[in-house]
Design a protein around this motif. Structure first.
Motif, mmCIF file in Angstrom:
data_model
loop_
_atom_site.group_PDB
_atom_site.id
_atom_site.type_symbol
_atom_site.label_atom_id
_atom_site.label_comp_id
_atom_site.label_asym_id
_atom_site.label_seq_id
_atom_site.Cartn_x
_atom_site.Cartn_y
_atom_site.Cartn_z
ATOM 1 N N LEU A 114 0.709 -1.226 0.058
ATOM 2 C CA LEU A 114 0.060 0.062 -0.105
ATOM 3 C C LEU A 114 0.756 1.307 0.031
ATOM 4 C CD1 LEU A 114 -2.773 -0.904 2.447
ATOM 5 C CD2 LEU A 114 -3.080 -0.633 0.048
ATOM 6 N N SER A 115 1.796 1.300 1.068
ATOM 7 C CA SER A 115 2.711 2.604 0.802
ATOM 8 C C SER A 115 3.423 2.542 -0.576
ATOM 9 C CB SER A 115 3.776 2.329 2.065
ATOM 10 O OG SER A 115 4.367 1.148 1.887
ATOM 11 N N LEU A 116 4.004 1.734 -0.840
ATOM 12 C CA LEU A 116 4.507 1.713 -2.368
ATOM 13 C C LEU A 116 3.754 2.087 -3.438
ATOM 14 C CD1 LEU A 116 6.977 -1.368 -2.179
ATOM 15 C CD2 LEU A 116 7.533 0.867 -1.985
ATOM 16 N N SER A 117 2.533 1.566 -3.365
ATOM 17 C CA SER A 117 1.682 2.150 -4.259
ATOM 18 C C SER A 117 1.281 3.403 -4.164
ATOM 19 C CB SER A 117 -0.036 1.269 -3.885
ATOM 20 O OG SER A 117 -1.004 1.490 -4.944
ATOM 21 N N ALA A 118 1.166 3.905 -2.744
ATOM 22 C CA ALA A 118 0.904 5.367 -2.731
ATOM 23 C C ALA A 118 2.068 6.446 -3.227
ATOM 24 C CB ALA A 118 0.815 5.607 -1.385
ATOM 25 N N LEU A 119 3.265 5.929 -2.873
ATOM 26 C CA LEU A 119 4.612 6.545 -3.698
ATOM 27 C C LEU A 119 4.409 6.533 -5.054
ATOM 28 C CD1 LEU A 119 7.238 7.627 -3.599
ATOM 29 C CD2 LEU A 119 8.286 5.486 -3.336
ATOM 30 N N GLY A 120 4.028 5.419 -5.847
ATOM 31 C CA GLY A 120 3.912 5.333 -7.260
ATOM 32 C C GLY A 120 2.730 6.249 -7.658
ATOM 33 N N LYS A 121 1.674 6.451 -7.075
ATOM 34 C CA LYS A 121 0.725 7.311 -7.484
ATOM 35 C C LYS A 121 1.279 8.797 -7.396
ATOM 36 C CE LYS A 121 -3.260 4.640 -5.801
ATOM 37 N NZ LYS A 121 -4.436 4.797 -4.882
ATOM 38 N N CYS A 122 1.970 9.102 -6.324
ATOM 39 C CA CYS A 122 2.555 10.451 -6.373
ATOM 40 C C CYS A 122 3.718 10.629 -7.693
ATOM 41 C CB CYS A 122 3.335 10.518 -4.819
ATOM 42 S SG CYS A 122 2.215 10.874 -3.516
ATOM 43 N N ILE A 123 4.275 9.865 -7.774
ATOM 44 C CA ILE A 123 5.470 10.027 -8.895
ATOM 45 C C ILE A 123 4.621 10.214 -10.210
ATOM 46 C CG2 ILE A 123 7.053 8.757 -10.196
ATOM 47 C CD1 ILE A 123 8.256 7.807 -7.674
ATOM 48 N N ASN A 124 3.606 9.233 -10.281
ATOM 49 C CA ASN A 124 2.700 9.470 -11.678
ATOM 50 C C ASN A 124 2.242 10.950 -11.690
ATOM 51 O OD1 ASN A 124 3.273 6.886 -12.261
ATOM 52 N ND2 ASN A 124 1.347 6.096 -11.644
ATOM 53 N N ARG A 146 -0.614 12.933 1.095
ATOM 54 C CA ARG A 146 -1.078 12.482 2.557
ATOM 55 C C ARG A 146 -1.596 10.912 2.535
ATOM 56 N NH1 ARG A 146 -0.650 16.587 5.939
ATOM 57 N NH2 ARG A 146 -0.321 18.473 5.236
ATOM 58 N N ASP A 147 -1.597 10.382 1.195
ATOM 59 C CA ASP A 147 -1.974 9.171 1.451
ATOM 60 C C ASP A 147 -1.245 8.041 2.231
ATOM 61 O OD1 ASP A 147 -3.531 8.779 -2.145
ATOM 62 O OD2 ASP A 147 -3.958 9.786 -0.137
ATOM 63 N N SER A 148 0.099 8.340 2.489
ATOM 64 C CA SER A 148 0.847 7.520 3.239
ATOM 65 C C SER A 148 1.761 8.194 4.055
ATOM 66 C CB SER A 148 1.782 6.455 2.315
ATOM 67 O OG SER A 148 2.488 5.535 2.964
ATOM 68 N N LYS A 149 2.411 7.759 5.055
ATOM 69 C CA LYS A 149 3.362 8.372 5.859
ATOM 70 C C LYS A 149 4.979 8.422 4.881
ATOM 71 C CE LYS A 149 1.871 7.876 10.514
ATOM 72 N NZ LYS A 149 2.148 7.551 11.823
ATOM 73 N N LEU A 150 4.847 7.433 4.139
ATOM 74 C CA LEU A 150 6.144 7.202 3.458
ATOM 75 C C LEU A 150 6.056 8.509 2.436
ATOM 76 C CD1 LEU A 150 8.585 5.736 2.281
ATOM 77 C CD2 LEU A 150 6.918 4.507 0.768
ATOM 78 N N THR A 151 5.043 9.025 1.631
ATOM 79 C CA THR A 151 4.965 9.763 0.864
ATOM 80 C C THR A 151 5.025 11.252 1.392
ATOM 81 O OG1 THR A 151 2.601 9.767 0.786
ATOM 82 C CG2 THR A 151 3.808 8.703 -0.969
ATOM 83 N N ARG A 152 4.691 11.303 2.943
ATOM 84 C CA ARG A 152 4.841 12.654 3.421
ATOM 85 C C ARG A 152 6.300 12.853 3.837
ATOM 86 N NH1 ARG A 152 0.917 12.768 8.467
ATOM 87 N NH2 ARG A 152 1.879 14.920 8.624
ATOM 88 N N LEU A 153 7.031 11.624 3.981
ATOM 89 C CA LEU A 153 8.376 11.699 4.323
ATOM 90 C C LEU A 153 9.298 12.045 3.391
ATOM 91 C CD1 LEU A 153 8.778 8.822 6.905
ATOM 92 C CD2 LEU A 153 9.118 11.184 7.476
ATOM 93 N N LEU A 154 8.916 11.662 2.117
ATOM 94 C CA LEU A 154 9.699 11.907 0.844
ATOM 95 C C LEU A 154 9.129 13.206 0.082
ATOM 96 C CD1 LEU A 154 10.072 7.987 -0.401
ATOM 97 C CD2 LEU A 154 11.658 9.755 1.123
ATOM 98 N N ARG A 155 8.257 14.032 0.758
ATOM 99 C CA ARG A 155 7.563 14.971 0.026
ATOM 100 C C ARG A 155 8.865 15.963 -0.636
ATOM 101 N NH1 ARG A 155 3.375 19.046 2.900
ATOM 102 N NH2 ARG A 155 2.888 20.305 1.107
#
Length: 916
Positions: free
Chosen positions: A345-355, A367-376
């Motif tokens: 799920l976290s990797l999917s959220a990261l992929g959506k942000c990159i897309n 804000r879909d995942s804490k991983l994407t917030r950390l890598l903002r």
């Protein structure tokens, strides 16, 4: 900027990234070192200089430089399991590092080409990976820019090896984290700069501190003005040397979550994040600017020292993402399944942000995942970002490899605006003034003391020189006295020698006079004549001896020259024979190639002959003969045939033209060579997942089992066993193999075969069957375990590795069944007598064998009913050794937990007085 520089990014893509601007590859702008209250000027996209934005108390502005995310792809070499399972199949990817391209094979004759900033083969060293992936980012961080280095890929493809390898046993294997800190410490000064580290993990959407495990719910704080993300609750440790940093990494790795799956025995279950904060002072770099003029027209040094120093603060983030995985392949279940869901799920959220960033979407779901917030800040922010995507070569995981490659392609489209932050350090200025005052006072005191010491030194030196002069005068007098005494003694000795010479001369003259008188009287004695005769005889003997010696020397010289001629002739013969041997070897290779081509043509002719016979039966003799005539010239002239497509393309082409049913029918041909070629074709087709169901539906499995039963040829049995091993990787096919008596046939083949390669194929097939929970009892009853144990007689390491893998799979399935309540009683492995061999080889020299056996011991010991048997066979001592000395941390922890959880084993340990 030159497009080929690593720091400036890779060359402009030509196939899939033509729409990217050529200058988006990042380059580190050189910040201004002038001590003005303004932002450092940075070059714009067009090459002009942006005006500095003034801000009170800060030297860093909001101006930024565009730079896209840099992406490199790294191929992991085949592991031991893939080397065995995919031995007859090519990799699913083909790398072209000199062109920075990668080809992903769709099938045996089609492929897709992708371009990256860097393409790293399986032979690329850790140093090479660091220099092209992370070093430019580290250099940017040292110059005041935030940076991110991240690894993405399927589980088991080498992300943790690339980033977090400590390299304690082999320094060449150090990962990016260790090498980055080495460069940072080498370029910073502990006196004026500071380096601090935080080490975290994102586990099940919870941020945990790896340095202080009790701190397990760290909040993310965002600055409402700038949007910067920080973690104030994380532990930050200041680093002074590389040794302390290595200890922190070891501590963090010990607290990181990992699990044993089918794809990776050390699968990371969390995203690891290393944050390095670098604070650098630019004192002395801006002193060349205009200052306050003094009386002589030069800048005042004192006034310059009152200026506050500029401080640059940067942050380097190294992210070791957990690997993406497919549940049906990894075998995750229970809590491990929940971990896999959270990771995906976290990797999917990261992929959506990159897309969204790659497509310039107005909304980015950060804000879909804490991983994407950390890598903002890493994607679309102000950081310099470098991504390495890791892939594996196995064709079984082509789908995951393709997904990883597409992730990297999309990431290359993301652009960041790199910014520089500088601040004036007034506290440092105040401390510096205090230190300067103390230094002036200390300097005054030191000069006064030096003056006193200099006077004392001059007095001491004068006394020393006077003493040396007096000592030299005394030595000179003593030496002169000794010289006169020696001359006197020499004169007396010479006079004595002259007197003795005169005495001896008088004596000789007296004897000569007596002898002359005797000669005059002509009275020679008999003794004098005898002496003369004896002297003449000695001279004659000496002359003869000298002549014989000269003859021997001449003979030896002749012999040596003859041997030299023989040696030269022998060397020429050896050179001649070597040339003949090389010629024979080349001729042999040519004949082997011609034989291979003729065999291939023979197989095609057999197909055509069968088609011709059928056509004749239907009355189509004309068409059949025409087709046969067209094929015969090709067989006679193989050079007209296109041989550059490789064996895989030839097999795929043959499969399309002839059909699977005809190929399977050739397995029953009376011609031995045709059967050999046919079974090899079937084995190659069975290696592809897409062909396995077709082969089974067409009766290929039954035909392969018939070959094992009836064929006496070692090659046919070996290749057939390898094809069955490929089919046995599918769970449905495993049940069909058991239903058709496959385990009995494999056991019979193992008992009759002596060739190590045949035994390896058979052992691999049985090992795959041992991994099915439903077939445990049937495998034992039909002799599968005993067949595995019987193959250890070969002693070949590859055979032993497959045997150990099968036993480990069987023990793991039994342990799972016992935990779920589906298995009671002593292990079937123990009943079939496998425990003594397991204990004997638990400390085998070969690491693959030892790893599988150690896992098998741990799984057997987890079931309490096996404890007594294991104690009696000596397995307890091996478990204690594994828990203490095993190089694999996951196996060591598993053995430790097993010993603690077993009451029987604990009782025996206390009885033996073993502290645990």
């Amino acid at each position: 900027m030159a497009s080929g520089s690593y720091r400036n990014g890779g060359p402009k893509p030509t196939s899939k990234l033509d729409h990217l601007p050529p200058s988006t590859a990042y380059s580190t702008p050189k910040p201004s070192a002038k001590p003005r209250l303004s932002a450092a000027p940075v070059p714009r996209r067009g090459g002009s200089v942006a005006p500095a934005a003034a801000s009170a108390g800060k030297a860093g502005g909001d101006a930024g430089v565009p730079g896209r995310v840099r992406v490199a792809v790294r191929l992991r070499p085949r592991n031991a399991e893939e080397t065995i399972a995919d031995a007859d199949f090519a990799d699913c990817v083909e790398l072209q590092p000199e062109l920075k391209r990668l080809k992903l094979r769709k099938n045996n004759w089609e492929s897709e080409t992708y371009e990256f900033d860097e393409v790293l083969t399986e032979f690329a060293s850790q140093k090479r990976v660091y220099e092209v992936v992370a070093k430019p980012v580290v250099e940017s961080a040292l110059e005041g820019y935030n940076g991110t280095v991240m690894a993405y890929g399927q589980t088991g493809t080498g992300k943790t090896y690339t980033l977090g390898r400590l390299g304690e046993e082999d320094t060449a294997a150090r990962g990016i984290m260790v090498r980055a800190m080495e460069d940072i410490l080498a370029d910073t000064s502990p006196e004026i700069d500071s380096v601090s580290v935080s080490y975290l993990q994102l586990y099940m959407e919870s941020i945990q501190d790896l340095l202080v495990p009790a701190n397990d719910n760290i909040a993310i704080v965002e600055d409402p003005k700038t949007g910067d993300v920080s973690l104030p609750g994380a532990t930050s440790v200041e680093i002074r040397d590389q040794k302390s940093f290595m200890e922190l990494l070891r501590l963090g790795e010990a607290h990181r979550f990992a699990a044993n799956t089918k794809l990776n025995t050390e699968s990371s279950r969390s995203h690891a994040i290393l944050i390095v904060h670098v604070k650098r002072s630019l004192k002395g770099r801006h002193d060349a600017d205009d200052g306050f003029p003094s009386e002589n027209g030069t800048s005042s040094t004192l006034i310059k020292s009152f200026r506050p120093p500029i401080v640059r603060k940067s942050k380097l983030v190294v992210v070791d993402l957990a690997g993406s995985e497919r549940i049906d392949k990894s075998g995750s279940e229970g809590h491990t399944l929940e971990e896999a869901k959270s990771i995906n799920l976290s990797l999917s959220a990261l992929g959506k942000c990159i897309n969204a960033l790659a497509e310039n979407s107005p909304h980015v779901p950060v804000r879909d995942s804490k991983l994407t917030r950390l890598l903002r800040d890493s994607f679309g922010g102000s950081a310099r970002t470098s991504l390495v995507v890791t892939i594996g070569p196995s064709p079984r995981h082509r789908g995951e490899t393709a997904s990883t490659i597409m992730f990297g392609q999309r990431a290359m489209k993301v652009e960041n605006m790199v910014k520089l932050k500088e601040e004036f350090d007034y506290k440092s200025l105040c401390r510096r003034l205090d230190i300067e005052l103390d230094k002036l006072l200390a300097e005054n005191e030191r000069q006064r003391k030096d003056f006193e010491d200099e006077i004392e030194r001059i007095r001491t030196e004068a006394d020393s020189r006077v003493a040396e002069v007096e000592k030299g005068y005394s030595n000179t007098l003593e030496n002169a006295k000794l010289k006169y005494q020696q001359d006197n003694m020499d004169s007396i000795k010479k006079l004595e020698e002259k007197w003795m010479a005169n005495v001896n001369r008088a004596r000789v003259e007296h004897q000569s006079a007596c002898l002359e008188k005797a000669c005059n009287n002509k009275a020679p004695t008999r003794s004098s004549s005898a002496d003369i005769v004896e002297v003449r005889q000695l001279l004659q003997n000496e002359k003869l001896l000298r002549q014989s010696t000269e003859e021997v020397v001449m003979n030896l010289k002749c012999e040596i020259s003859r041997w030299k001629r023989l040696e030269a002739a022998g060397n020429s013969e050896i050179v001649k024979f070597r040339k003949m041997l090389d010629s024979e070897t080349n001729q042999k290779y040519k004949l082997e190639e011609e034989i291979a081509i003729l065999r291939s043509q023979l197989l095609q002719l057999s197909f055509q002959a069968e088609e011709t016979s059928r056509s004749l039966d239907r009355g189509e003799s004309g068409k059949a003969l025409t087709g046969l005539d067209s094929l015969v010239p090709q067989a006679r002239h193989p050079q007209l045939r296109d041989s550059a497509n490789g064996p895989k393309a030839s097999i795929a082409k043959l499969f399309e033209q002839v059909g699977l049913q005809k190929i399977l029918s050739l397995l029953e041909s009376e011609d031995h060579d045709v059967r050999v070629h046919a079974v090899k074709v079937v084995a190659n087709l069975a290696a592809e997942e897409a062909n396995q169901d077709k082969i089974v539906e067409a009766g290929g499995l039954t035909s392969l089992l018939m070959l094992l039963r009836n064929s006496e040829d070692e090659t046919i049995r070996r290749v057939a066993a390898g094809a069955i091993a490929n089919l046995a990787m599918n769970e449905t096919n495993q049940e069909l193999i058991m239903a058709q008596g496959g385990i009995v046939l494999l056991s019979m083949t193992a008992a009759d075969a002596e060739d190590p390669q045949t035994l390896r194929m058979v052992a691999g097939a049985i090992a795959n069957l041992c991994g099915n929970d439903k077939l445990q009892m049937k495998l034992s009853v039909e002799g599968g375990i005993k067949a595995l144990l019987g193959m250890v007689r070969c002693g070949h390491p590859d055979v032993l590795a497959q045997v150990a893998r099968g036993i480990a799979n069987f023990a793991k399935c039994e342990s799972r069944a016992s935990t779920q309540g589906n298995k009671v009683g002593v292990s079937l492995l123990i009943e079939d007598g496998a425990l003594p061999w397991i204990v004997k080889n638990a400390n085998h020299d070969a690491s693959p064998i030892r790893r599988h056996i150690e896992l098998a011991l741990c799984h057997l010991a987890q079931h309490e009913v096996n404890a007594k048997e294991m104690i009696s066979e000596g397995a307890l001592w091996e478990l204690v050794r594994i828990s203490r000395d095993c190089s694999r941390e996951d196996i060591r922890l598993l053995a430790h937990r097993t010993l603690i959880s077993s009451p029987t084993l604990q009782t025996e340990l206390r009885r033996l007085h073993i502290e645990f």
